[in-house]
Structures are given as C-alpha cells and as structure tokens.
Enzyme design. Structure first.
Site, short mmCIF file in Angstrom:
data_model
loop_
_atom_site.label_atom_id
_atom_site.label_comp_id
_atom_site.label_asym_id
_atom_site.label_seq_id
_atom_site.Cartn_x
_atom_site.Cartn_y
_atom_site.Cartn_z
CE LYS A 76 47.36 0.61 31.15
NZ LYS A 76 46.56 1.10 30.01
CG HIS A 86 57.87 -3.33 18.00
ND1 HIS A 86 57.06 -3.39 19.11
CD2 HIS A 86 57.15 -2.73 17.04
CE1 HIS A 86 55.90 -2.84 18.82
NE2 HIS A 86 55.93 -2.42 17.57
CE LYS A 119 44.68 -0.62 23.77
NZ LYS A 119 44.27 -0.09 25.09
P1 NAD Z 1 38.04 5.65 35.50
O1 NAD Z 1 38.71 5.39 36.79
O2 NAD Z 1 37.86 7.04 35.03
O3 NAD Z 1 36.56 5.00 35.51
C1 NAD Z 1 36.28 3.69 35.88
C2 NAD Z 1 34.81 3.66 36.30
O4 NAD Z 1 34.40 2.33 36.56
C3 NAD Z 1 34.54 4.47 37.58
O5 NAD Z 1 33.39 5.27 37.40
C4 NAD Z 1 34.33 3.39 38.62
O6 NAD Z 1 33.49 3.82 39.69
C5 NAD Z 1 33.69 2.29 37.79
N1 NAD Z 1 33.81 0.96 38.39
C6 NAD Z 1 34.83 0.45 39.11
N2 NAD Z 1 34.55 -0.78 39.51
C7 NAD Z 1 33.35 -1.09 38.99
C8 NAD Z 1 32.51 -2.24 39.04
N3 NAD Z 1 32.88 -3.32 39.70
N4 NAD Z 1 31.33 -2.20 38.38
C9 NAD Z 1 30.94 -1.09 37.70
N5 NAD Z 1 31.68 0.03 37.65
C10 NAD Z 1 32.86 0.03 38.28
O7 NAD Z 1 38.80 4.75 34.44
P2 NAD Z 1 38.84 4.93 32.86
O8 NAD Z 1 40.02 5.75 32.53
O9 NAD Z 1 37.50 5.29 32.36
O10 NAD Z 1 39.20 3.42 32.42
C11 NAD Z 1 38.21 2.42 32.31
C12 NAD Z 1 38.75 1.29 31.45
O11 NAD Z 1 39.12 1.81 30.17
C13 NAD Z 1 39.98 0.58 31.99
O12 NAD Z 1 39.94 -0.78 31.62
C14 NAD Z 1 41.12 1.27 31.27
O13 NAD Z 1 42.28 0.46 31.19
C15 NAD Z 1 40.49 1.46 29.90
N6 NAD Z 1 41.12 2.52 29.10
C16 NAD Z 1 41.18 3.80 29.54
C17 NAD Z 1 41.78 4.77 28.73
C18 NAD Z 1 41.82 6.23 29.13
O14 NAD Z 1 42.19 7.06 28.27
N7 NAD Z 1 41.46 6.62 30.33
C19 NAD Z 1 42.32 4.42 27.49
C20 NAD Z 1 42.22 3.09 27.06
C21 NAD Z 1 41.61 2.15 27.87
#
Ligand code: NAD
Length: 475
Positions: A108, A67, A96
């Site tokens: 995504k 959009h 969002k």
């Molecule tokens: P990342 O890969 O940096 O970190 C993820 C962390 O979760 C790691 O430390 C990993 O070891 C841990 N993890 C994985 N499986 C796990 C489990 N079963 N139990 C506990 N810990 C576990 O990822 P991120 O960028 O921090 O993203 C995390 C979440 O935030 C995701 O859902 C992502 O979509 C969302 N997100 C990220 C961003 C961004 O800017 N990076 C923005 C918006 C949303």
C-alpha cells in the site's frame, strides 16, 4: 463525527483481528510472526517547486508480504496519511488477495496531501515526482509492485504514474502493467472504475442468496427490501449505492459525507446527490432530503444495512453499542475497530468484512494487469465467432419449428461476450467463490464457537493460503 478514543492504531486493530483467527489454527509461532510482520516500508520526502517556492511532501510505500509477486495495493492521497495506516492497509491487501485468490502479495502507498488544495497541473507534478521516487527503487514495477487507486486518487493519477514509468523504462513492452486503475485509453480495463462498488453489490447479493445467513443477521426478505445507510459517496460508496438502488431496489435512506448527512426515508436520488456533492463540496443544501449536521447520529440511525465507505475506525467502542444496523458491509478498509467488532458480534450484528467486501477493486485490477501483459482486450478473439455459432443455432431452431423466436431474446442470446461482460462475470465468480468458502467455515464452527464469524473465517482462509505458500517456498 464522534472521535475514536481507542488507543489502538489501525495496525494494532488488524493484528488483533489476525490474532483471533490464528488462535483457531495450528501454525507455528515463527510462521505466524512471518505472516504478520510488514516486510518493509519506504518513506520518501521530496520537494516540488510550486507557487514560487519549494513544497516538501511525505509519502510511503509499504510492502507487507512478498509470498507471491508482484505485490499490490492502492496509493492514497490524504492529509493525515501516516506509516501505521499504510502498513495496516498493506497487511489487509495480503489477506484480501489471498482470500479472493488473486496472485499478489500485499502492499500500500500513501502521500500526505489534501488533493483538493492543488490544481490539476500541480497534482500532476507532485504525482510524477512521487512516482519517480518509487519507480527508481522498483517500488512501482510490473513484476514487483503494482499500485492502484485508493482514497483521493483515481484514473488520472494512475495515468500519470504509468506514463512516468514508461518515460523511465522506454523499452519495457510491459510498462503499462506497472499500475492498474488507468483510463481505457492508457491501458485500463472496462469496469475497473466501478469495480469496488460493484463488488460490494455482488457481496450483498451473495449474502442474500443464503436464507440461513439472512436469518443469522435477524433480517427478512430479499436484498431489495432493505433500507441502507452509506457513509462516504466517493468512488466506492457512490457506485455501491447507485447499483444497489438502481438494480436491486434497495432504499438508500441516508448518506453521510464530510459536512454532515442527508436523510430521506423514501430513498435518496444517488445520481443527483453525487452531482450536488461535486458542485458544492458537501451535502448541506441538497434538496432531496433533510440535512443533519451530526453524522454520528445518522451512522447509528435505524436501518437494515450500513455501508461504511469512507474511512477506517469510524465504528469504535464509543459508538458501536448504538449502531442499529443488523448487517454491516465494510466497503472501506478497517471501518470497524477490533473493540467495536467484539461489541457488535455480541449484539448479533453480522459484519461482511473488508478483506472480502471491497475485494472487487483488486480483482478487476488483476484482470487489467493480465490484459496489459497479454496486450489484447478480453473477448477480442472469440466474441464474433461466438455470435456466429449462436446465430447458427437460432437459424436451425427457427427452420425446424417454422416459428420465429422472440426478437429481444434473440438479440440477447446471440450477443458474444465483450470485455465488460467478461470482467463482470469474472468478478461475480470471484465474489461468489470467496463467499461460499467463508460461509462454509463460519457455519461449520458457529454452533460450537460463538466467537466465530465471517471475518474470522475470512482471515483463517487467507492466512492458511499465505502459510501454504511460505511452506512451499521452504520457509
Ligand atoms: P474516495 O476518495 O473516492 O471517497 C471517499 C469519500 O468519503 C469522499 O466522498 C469523501 O468526501 C468521504 N469522506 C471523507 N471523510 C469522511 C467523513 N469523515 N465522513 C463521511 N464521509 C467522508 O475514496 P474511495 O476510493 O471511495 O475509498 C473509500 C474507502 O474504500 C477507503 O477505505 C479505501 O481504502 C477503500 N477501498 C477503495 C478501493 C478503490 O478501488 N477505490 C478499493 C478497495 C477499498
């Protein structure tokens, strides 16, 4: 971690939350369907010669809504990435961006890979090849589709993607705007790495600004009085935990990672823990707290605020009833399923929803994209001029009063805004504005409609903005 036995996939969960909001709105069936559906998903399978053989990888780029363009959304590297997950995440991106008034549609991407199994050189080859496949179909493009980091990816992957795009479009002066979350030296912006975690901190500060909201959650005191549990100490979880403990005085009493959890009722040293995890690939053995192998038990442990910052679907119908936190802030995307959401609301738990809570990343990505298109760092033109004007005022006051002002105050007051200050200000403004809109709608309807919550309010605001945009396009 207890397994989520619910049948509903991630997309179905997002759809159910969407439907709940739509039922409270007056939109035509056709328009609702247009907003809900994922416009397209491209699946690519490509081979890369590695370790003496050809390895085949599967990747996705999903576009939920165009959009407004470009569409925006991270690229995730994880071993179990699949189409349903990428489509759900793309839909969340649409809502969002609309909620925080960032002018992007939702998209995504994902690559089915465990990045820990490959070295840096191999990851570069794989990332460049994946990027090549997306770039040649305009699924990475400054004015059409702009990725960013997500789980398993970071600045390094974004730098490779930007360079790959540049190699394929050598005369495009805006090529750096094809992706955000890049390192500074490759066109990034100060404050992007920590932006999502910073946004989580700002969201909590906003919540605690309103006594009425704090009371609805059954909490008392200020943000600094709260005990917090964090799941996932990656980019988002680490920065949120670090800022909340170092700047707001919260006690992070437990951190859950892949291999278990560490608990310390006096508060964990987040910096030390992050270093330990990066050296040991897990939290077991960290001396700053007690190890507990059963993470699910810790997810449901006594605390005021729970921050799931790892994966989707971790709070589900099987464990929602045992959750003791009074406030959940969804730093991850989709950590609470639609069934769990219902259970938690009935228990009186307040949820600050993902589409708002983790919008800090896309907000600062927007600033980075604008910076790339304008080819100038924020603050570069006005910073010193601002400082000169502030200095003039101080000089006049000191002359008129015959007194010298406090040196520390003078230093802070004179300082013109640099890029980081402006990024933080823009992020803070965005988070405050969106929270104010959400809570207004929430409180307006809460008394008459018990199913009204912050998530529904967030969806309603987002859906209305997307609907208005489709209507103005003549649809
Ligand atoms: P990342 O890969 O940096 O970190 C993820 C962390 O979760 C790691 O430390 C990993 O070891 C841990 N993890 C994985 N499986 C796990 C489990 N079963 N139990 C506990 N810990 C576990 O990822 P991120 O960028 O921090 O993203 C995390 C979440 O935030 C995701 O859902 C992502 O979509 C969302 N997100 C990220 C961003 C961004 O800017 N990076 C923005 C918006 C949303």
């Amino acid at each position: 971690m207890s397994e989520n036995k619910e049948q509903a996939g991630f997309s179905e969960n997002v759809d159910r939350l969407f439907d709940r909001a739509v039922r409270k709105m007056n939109l035509s069936e056709g328009l609702v369907e247009k907003i809900r559906i994922v416009n397209s998903t491209y699946t690519v399978r490509f081979g890369v010669k590695l370790r003496g053989d050809i390895c085949t990888f599967t990747g996705y780029r999903s576009v939920h809504s165009e959009h407004t363009e470009p569409v925006k959304g991270g690229i995730r590297y994880a071993p179990n990435v699949h189409q349903d997950e990428v489509e759900a995440l793309a839909a969340l991106m649409t809502y969002k961006c609309a909620l925080v008034e960032v002018p992007f549609g939702g998209s995504k991407g994902g690559l089915r890979i465990d990045p820990r199994e490959w070295d840096n050189r191999e990851l570069e080859q794989i990332t460049r090849r994946f990027a090549y496949e997306l770039i040649k179909r305009d699924l990475i493009h400054p004015s059409q589709n702009v990725p960013a980091p997500d789980m398993g990816t970071g600045e390094q992957e974004m730098a490779w993607i930007a360079d790959q795009y540049h190699r394929m479009h050598t005369t495009d002066i805006d090529s750096r705007a094809c992706v955000t979350g890049k390192p500074l030296n490759a066109g990034g912006i100060r404050g992007r790495v920590e932006a999502t975690g910073r946004g989580v901190q700002y969201a909590l500060r906003d919540f605690f600004r309103y006594d009425e909201d704090v009371a609805v959650a059954g909490l008392t005191g200020s943000l600094g009085d709260q005990r917090v549990i964090v799941q996932g100490l990656g980019n988002v979880g680490y920065h949120a935990a670090k800022f909340l403990s170092e700047e707001d005085g919260c006690k992070i009493i437990a951190v859950l990672e892949r291999d278990g959890a560490v608990i310390n009722e006096n508060g964990l040293d987040i910096e030390a823990m992050r270093t330990y995890i990066s050296e040991n690939n897990g939290v077991e053995g960290f001396e700053g707290g007690t190890f507990e192998a059963d993470s699910d038990k810790v997810l449901c442990a006594d605390c005021e605020i729970l921050i799931p910052a790892a994966l989707e679907g971790v709070i589900h119908s099987g464990n929602a009833d045992q959750v003791k936190a009074k406030l959940i802030i969804e730093a991850a995307n989709g950590p609470v399923t639609a069934d769990a959401d219902e259970i938690l609301r009935n228990k009186g738990v307040v949820i600050i929803p993902d589409l708002y809570a983790n919008a800090g990343g896309v907000t600062v990505s927007y600033f980075e994209w604008v910076k790339n298109l304008s080819h100038i760092r924020f603050g570069r033109m006005q910073r010193r001029e601002e400082e000169a004007r502030h200095m003039m005022l101080i000089d006049e006051i000191e002359k008129a009063t015959g007194k010298n002002l406090n040196e520390e105050f003078k230093k802070r007051y004179i300082q013109g805004a640099d890029e980081l200050t402006l990024v933080r200000s823009g992020l803070d403004d965005t988070m405050r504005g969106a929270y104010a809109d959400m809570r207004k709608l929430w409180h307006l309807n809460r008394e008459s409609d018990p199913s009204m919550d912050l998530r529904t309010a967030a969806y309603m605001l987002a859906i209305k903005r997307v609907a208005d945009s489709y209507k103005s396009l003549g649809l």
